[in-house]
Design a protein around this motif. Structure first.
Motif, PDB file in Angstrom:
ATOM      1  N   ARG A 246      -1.578  11.812 -16.034  1.00 12.24           N
ATOM      2  CA  ARG A 246      -2.479  11.633 -14.897  1.00 12.24           C
ATOM      3  C   ARG A 246      -2.013  10.568 -13.887  1.00 12.24           C
TER       4      ARG A 246
ATOM      5  N   ARG B 154       1.549  12.562  -6.113  1.00  8.62           N
ATOM      6  CA  ARG B 154       0.787  13.192  -5.029  1.00  8.62           C
ATOM      7  C   ARG B 154       0.458  12.224  -3.892  1.00  8.62           C
ATOM      8  N   THR B 155       0.280  10.938  -4.201  1.00 12.30           N
ATOM      9  CA  THR B 155      -0.098  10.004  -3.134  1.00 12.30           C
ATOM     10  C   THR B 155       1.120   9.402  -2.431  1.00 12.30           C
TER      11      THR B 155
ATOM     12  N   ARG C  51      -0.744  11.324 -10.073  1.00  9.55           N
ATOM     13  CA  ARG C  51      -1.416  10.750  -8.906  1.00  9.55           C
ATOM     14  C   ARG C  51      -0.427  10.023  -8.011  1.00  9.55           C
TER      15      ARG C  51
END
Lengths: 333, 311
Positions: free
Chosen positions: A79, A86-87, A83
């Motif tokens: 996770r 993706r960020t 993240r």
């Protein structure tokens, strides 16, 4: 080294409780700063590839093979790593900005959200994004910030989406038919802006489209997907000069001819197959004018051929002939 | 936005006026002499004549209605001939109980329904259980719930009082818990199912996918994009629910012996106390219409797409 390596990617999606194959085998590396056009008919699985890269496949999807970003497996990310990926590293531009931007929050909220999410202060995020809005041709950024998505035109909203994608300074852009939902006159404007900003920043891009011409105009390489299989990967410069796969030749032959528009549009006979329908041979064989017995029984491997890769048993012997059918007008003559 | 609010306000006033014509007119639709009705059925000719004079019963309908409306707007809801007291005085002691009960039940419905619905939409296993429970809950009418709750919690366990409203805030809360629960059960189930469906629908929206692709944390995605948007259908229906509680309240007040508007309406009807019935009906209808109006304005706040109006 490649920024993105899609390595023997296969995807099964649950359809009424049964897993159904939508992607058979896609191997596609993307170099830093390189734009790759992923072209195919509807249902060929091209959106699945881009969604798999950012891990947005529907719940229950089974993914085989691997996808590596800068050497790290995206599929194995936990996770926090996902993240971070993706960020910071990747941004996706979706097809329909009207549906893909929350209609009840302001354009400003949408633009700064990703930056604020990764810890930036809203004021500094606003400064960053305001500058970006100007660079994608959105006038009056302060007013746009307070407006809601339904108050903006589709073209303007897609520029907002592009600005939001650029805001996180990614190294890889995924563009899933970014101009398909726009009307024809704004399509080229938006495409020009996307292309210019990408080149300027040296971003790698996976550009998913059904429009071979458009892909050829903005991409360095074209990858052709048919029924969930990658059948050709060719530098854009060679696309017209040196055809290697009958399906790509057929696609080129079916585009309208700007010189003599009254010519009847050529079409590839038969209908495109879905990924789960294909037999043991080449997926295109049932529609291919050059198919021989071997094409129906044995699936051609994607193999290197000169500057690109092709999956066709007869690629070498057909090379000379294909150019003539792909020239508009020649097929009907 | 204010233009739209103004339009809603105008239509609210028009609706209220039309409803008041209907409520006032019902007096003349009922069989028999309106004066006899107002007198409660048993009256001497002298009393009837007095009523006809004081209520302007000899004048044309709209003139009578006008007199009545002006009085109502001045806070005079007429005279109860059964209790021989102004209706306003009779209502004063009862309104508080009903408002408390309805708000209590509304709080239970909204809190319970939204939490259950959200849980049901986000967790597959909880969702299956909640679907079954809410389907059962939906089928429990408030009078059945009232009897069951009294039997279990008042008679057997003795945790809550059987009837009455208590005095003081805490005691009132304690006395009205069972009635509020009885009133809330089926509406909570309904709100839970609606919330579940709304949240599920929002979860599948493309813009939620965008938020995920941008690495927005699950908590923020749920709060800012899923719940925020699902609030629109949820509040619309919750508003109607609260308005509907006013009707359900009549039954529950009877069952628990609560001295509120609902039980007063039942008593007045049985005693043919027409002025009181008229007054309570008017209050119930006005509340219903006003709550709906507030919900309309609230949805304008929630949904910017509605603010543009029809322009």
């Amino acid at each position: 080294m490649s920024v993105l390596e899609i390595d023997h990617l296969a995807v099964d999606l649950p359809v009424e409780g049964v897993l159904r194959r939508v992607l058979h085998d896609v191997t596609l590396p993307i170099a830093p700063g390189e734009a790759v056009g992923l072209v195919g008919e509807s249902g060929a699985g091209k959106s699945m590839v881009s969604r798999a890269v950012i891990r947005l496949l529907p719940e229950g999807a089974a993914v085989h093979g691997d996808i590596r970003y800068a050497g790290d497996s995206v599929l194995a990310m936990g996770r926090p790593a996902l993240r971070h990926f993706r960020t910071h590293d990747v941004a996706m531009i979706f097809q329909d900005p009207r549906a893909h931007i929350n209609p009840v929050r302001t354009v400003g909220d949408f633009l700064v959200e990703a930056l604020v999410e990764r810890g930036e202060r809203r004021e500094s995020a606003t400064t960053t994004v305001t500058a970006l809005l100007a660079s994608v041709g959105v006038s009056d950024p302060e007013r746009r910030f307070r407006q809601f998505p339904h108050e903006l035109s589709g073209g303007l909203l897609q520029r907002v989406m592009i600005a939001a994608a650029l805001a996180v300074s990614p190294t890889l852009l995924l563009a899933d038919e970014p101009t398909t939902a726009l009307d024809v006159t704004t399509q080229s404007d938006v495409m020009v802006i996307l292309d210019a900003r990408r080149r300027e920043r040296g971003l790698a891009m996976l550009f998913v489209t059904h429009d071979l011409e458009l892909a050829a105009a903005v991409c360095d390489r074209i990858a052709v997907l048919y029924a969930g299989l990658l059948i050709e990967d060719v530098p854009t410069g060679d696309l017209r000069r040196d055809l290697r796969h009958p399906y790509t030749a057929g696609l080129l032959a079916s585009r309208p001819d700007p010189v003599s528009p009254r010519r009847r549009l050529a079409a590839i006979p038969g209908r495109p197959l879905s990924a789960f329908e294909i037999g043991p041979g080449c997926p295109f064989a049932p529609r291919c004018p050059f198919a021989v017995a071997r094409c129906l029984s044995e699936r051609p491997e994607l193999r290197d051929l000169d500057t690109g890769r092709v999956a066709c048993h007869r690629a070498e012997e057909l090379r000379g002939q294909l150019l003539s059918i792909a020239t508009p007008g020649a097929a009907s003559a | 936005m204010w233009k739209v609010v103004g339009e809603r306000a105008v239509s609210l006033v028009v609706t209220l006026l039309m409803a008041s014509v209907g409520i006032y007119g019902a007096l003349f639709l009922a069989p028999g002499n309106p004066a006899t009705l107002l007198a409660g059925g048993h009256a001497t000719p002298a009393v009837l004549a007095a009523i006809e004079r004081s209520e302007h019963l000899n004048e044309p309908f709209f003139a009578r209605y006008w007199h009545w409306l002006v009085a109502v707007l001045h806070g005079n809801l007429g005279q109860s001939f059964v209790y021989r007291e102004p209706v306003t005085t009779l209502l004063a002691g009862r309104v508080g109980n009903t408002v408390f009960l309805v708000l209590y039940a509304a709080a239970l419905i909204i809190a319970g329904g939204v939490v259950l619905g959200l849980l049901g939409a986000l967790d597959r296993r909880a969702g299956a259980v909640i679907t079954v429970v809410t389907s059962v809950g939906l089928g429990i009418p408030s009078f059945v719930a009232a009897i069951a709750l009294i039997t279990v919690f008042s008679v057997k366990l003795g945790w809550f009082p059987v009837f009455g409203t208590g005095s003081g805030w805490l005691s009132q809360l304690w006395h009205l818990t069972l009635p509020a629960v009885a009133l809330a059960i089926s509406w909570t189930a309904y709100t839970a199912q609606l919330t579940k469906a709304a949240v599920r629908e929002e979860l599948g929206r493309e813009h939620v996918e965008t938020a995920r692709s941008r690495g927005i944390s699950t908590r923020h995605v749920i709060v800012r994009h899923v719940l925020r948007n699902a609030m629109i259908p949820i509040t619309t229906v919750s508003g109607l629910t609260v308005a509907g509680l006013i009707a359900g309240d009549v039954v529950v007040e009877q069952a628990f012996g609560i001295n509120g508007l609902g039980s007063f309406l039942v008593q007045s009807t049985l005693q043919k106390d027409f002025a009181s019935v008229q007054a309570v009906s008017l209050i119930l209808v006005a509340t219903f219409v006003v709550v709906n109006g507030l919900v309309d304005v609230w949805s304008l706040v929630l949904d910017p797409r509605l603010r543009a109006g029809r322009a």
